[in-house]
Enzyme design. Structure first.
Site, PDB file in Angstrom:
ATOM      1  N   ASN A   8       0.883  -1.168   0.000  1.00 50.42           N
ATOM      2  CA  ASN A   8       0.000   0.000   0.000  1.00 50.42           C
ATOM      3  C   ASN A   8       0.921   1.219   0.000  1.00 50.42           C
ATOM      4  OD1 ASN A   8      -1.821   2.017   0.449  1.00 50.42           O
ATOM      5  ND2 ASN A   8      -2.670   1.144   2.329  1.00 50.42           N
ATOM      6  N   ARG A  92      -2.611  -2.185  -3.366  1.00 52.29           N
ATOM      7  CA  ARG A  92      -3.852  -1.429  -3.124  1.00 52.29           C
ATOM      8  C   ARG A  92      -3.823  -0.193  -4.019  1.00 52.29           C
ATOM      9  NH1 ARG A  92      -5.580   2.525   1.540  1.00 52.29           N
ATOM     10  NH2 ARG A  92      -7.823   2.465   1.188  1.00 52.29           N
ATOM     11  N   HIS A 181     -13.112   2.278   0.384  1.00 52.27           N
ATOM     12  CA  HIS A 181     -13.126   1.167   1.364  1.00 52.27           C
ATOM     13  C   HIS A 181     -13.862  -0.035   0.777  1.00 52.27           C
ATOM     14  CE1 HIS A 181     -13.124   4.276   4.920  1.00 52.27           C
ATOM     15  NE2 HIS A 181     -11.883   3.893   4.643  1.00 52.27           N
ATOM     16  N   ARG A 242     -11.881  14.215   8.721  1.00 56.27           N
ATOM     17  CA  ARG A 242     -12.665  14.702   7.568  1.00 56.27           C
ATOM     18  C   ARG A 242     -14.094  15.020   7.986  1.00 56.27           C
ATOM     19  NH1 ARG A 242     -11.467   9.597   3.974  1.00 56.27           N
ATOM     20  NH2 ARG A 242      -9.404   9.299   4.838  1.00 56.27           N
ATOM     21  N   GLU A 385      -8.054  -5.554   5.199  1.00 61.15           N
ATOM     22  CA  GLU A 385      -7.948  -5.231   3.770  1.00 61.15           C
ATOM     23  C   GLU A 385      -6.762  -5.935   3.109  1.00 61.15           C
ATOM     24  OE1 GLU A 385      -8.626  -1.197   5.182  1.00 61.15           O
ATOM     25  OE2 GLU A 385      -9.587  -0.778   3.255  1.00 61.15           O
TER      26      GLU A 385
END
Ligand code: AMP
Length: 399
Positions: A8, A92, A181, A242, A385
């Site tokens: 990633n 990813r 996601h 966020r 993930e």
């Protein structure tokens, strides 16, 4: 045993794991690591092998040097590319746009397609591509697989995927809800029917990925029907830093009244807002301590977070028509007992009843936390993930 190297790659960091695709979501990977502060005078490479950590501080000038050195360090600990038989490298990739709804084997053409998507993810896709290019250069004989964060949402119904924005502008600039996601929502939603012993084809569910970033999804027949994130990962639920959904008019207001530039507003909404912007911390453990100490900002931040979460759960109940399961996952969802209880409090009239004792149990296993007579089952399912990426890479390369 065959392992997948999962990468990633970010703009100034590279995270990696060595994963057995047959392990379970809560098993530790064989090894994991982080190359940090790439491009800064003082960088570092952290590696954990079977629970034992090591750290080397050095200047990491670019991704190539960082990944090469990380592989040397893995080799020195007996788990590097020259000792282990990797079957693939899984990457990813944040944005797959409309082009990718499945993982793909990476070649030069795929690289250039990912490059073409940079305008949709200007911070993420270039960094993901850096990782792909470097890893393909260092490990040219292995298959490299791209797994896209948006892919699970690629076939949402148009009414959920499209915004009520001028048609011509939307099609010229590829404006639509892509969702993020996706690897996690897909992974969670596949576990749920197994835990409940249900047929996945007839399971309607809401999945809640509540980590530092957070998103909700409505899933029917294993297919995404809606999601809270949008063109970018800024939309939807309140997150660590966020805003989640806000009136877009706020952006015009700030530009006009505060003379803030687009970049300043971008940073404000993405990095200085959410729970952190409201309470000064983004970690829910710290937030909880502040609430316990009577801090009113923390209490308000928590209530705004829960209110927005309930707003999405409620709207997905209507969109799905009937809900069989609501599932909590990721750092907050898997660990914060109060968030789960408050998100679904007082919904008995809709057949949703959390069992406080089951909810309070700490466990790494997927589990039901609703009462036996709750018609909507409530679950906690650990997400992973990296494991999902390894499994997808295995499915693509090994059939
Ligand atoms: P993730 O993005 O899934 O890694 O989630 C990270 C977030 O999970 C952290 O910022 C915390 O807010 C939250 N978290 C992790 N552990 C706990 C815990 N034991 N209790 C409450 N929140 C937690």
């Amino acid at each position: 045993m065959m392992y997948c190297l999962v990468i990633n790659s970010g703009s100034s960091s590279i995270k990696f794991q060595i994963v057995d695709p047959e392990s379970s979501a809560t098993d530790e990977p064989l090894a994991s690591g982080l190359v940090e502060q790439i491009g800064e005078p003082q960088g570092a490479i952290n590696i954990t092998v079977e629970g034992e950590k090591s750290r080397e501080e050095l200047e990491v000038v670019n991704h190539t040097q960082g990944l090469k050195r990380a592989f040397e360090l893995l080799d020195a600990r007996g788990v590097g590319p020259s000792q282990l038989d990797f079957f693939a490298v899984g990457h990813r990739v944040v944005h797959g746009g409309k082009l990718f709804s499945e993982p793909v084997l990476i070649d030069a053409q795929i690289e250039s397609m990912i490059e073409d998507l940079i305008p949709l993810a200007p911070l993420h896709n270039p960094a993901n591509l850096d990782g792909i290019r470097v890893a393909r250069e260092i490990l040219p004989d292995l298959p490299h697989v791209a797994v896209f964060d948006t892919a699970f949402f690629n076939h949402m119904p148009p009414a959920a995927a499209l915004y009520a924005i001028n048609n011509e502008v939307a099609s010229q600039y590829d404006i639509r809800r892509y969702g993020f996601h996706g690897t996690s929502h897909e992974f969670i939603s596949q576990q749920v029917p197994k835990v409940l012993g249900r047929d996945p084809e007839h399971t309607r569910q809401i999945t809640l990925h509540l980590g530092n970033g957070a998103s909700a999804a409505a899933v029917h027949n294993g297919r995404a029907m809606d999601t809270s994130m949008g063109l970018t990962p800024l939309a939807g639920l309140v997150m660590g830093t966020r805003t989640g959904d806000i009136d877009p008019g706020i952006i015009f207001h700030l530009a006009r009244e505060a003379q803030m530039s687009i970049d300043e507003i971008d940073v404000l909404l993405n990095k200085k807002s959410g729970v952190k912007g409201l309470a000064g911390v983004n970690d829910f453990r710290a937030l909880r301590e502040m609430i316990d100490d009577g801090n009113s900002d923390a209490w308000l931040a928590y209530n705004i977070y829960i209110h927005q979460l309930r707003r999405f759960i409620g709207s997905y109940m209507i969109i799905l028509g009937r809900v069989d399961a609501i599932t909590f996952a990721a750092g907050v969802g898997e660990n914060d007992v109060e968030v789960r209880a408050d998100a679904l409090a007082d919904l008995e009239v809709y057949g949703i009843k959390i069992d406080p004792e089951r909810n309070a149990v700490r466990s790494d296993e997927p589990r039901e936390i609703s009462t036996d007579d709750s018609t909507v089952k409530v679950l906690v399912v650990p997400t992973n993930e990296e494991l999902a990426i390894a499994q997808k890479a295995a499915a693509l390369t090994q059939g």
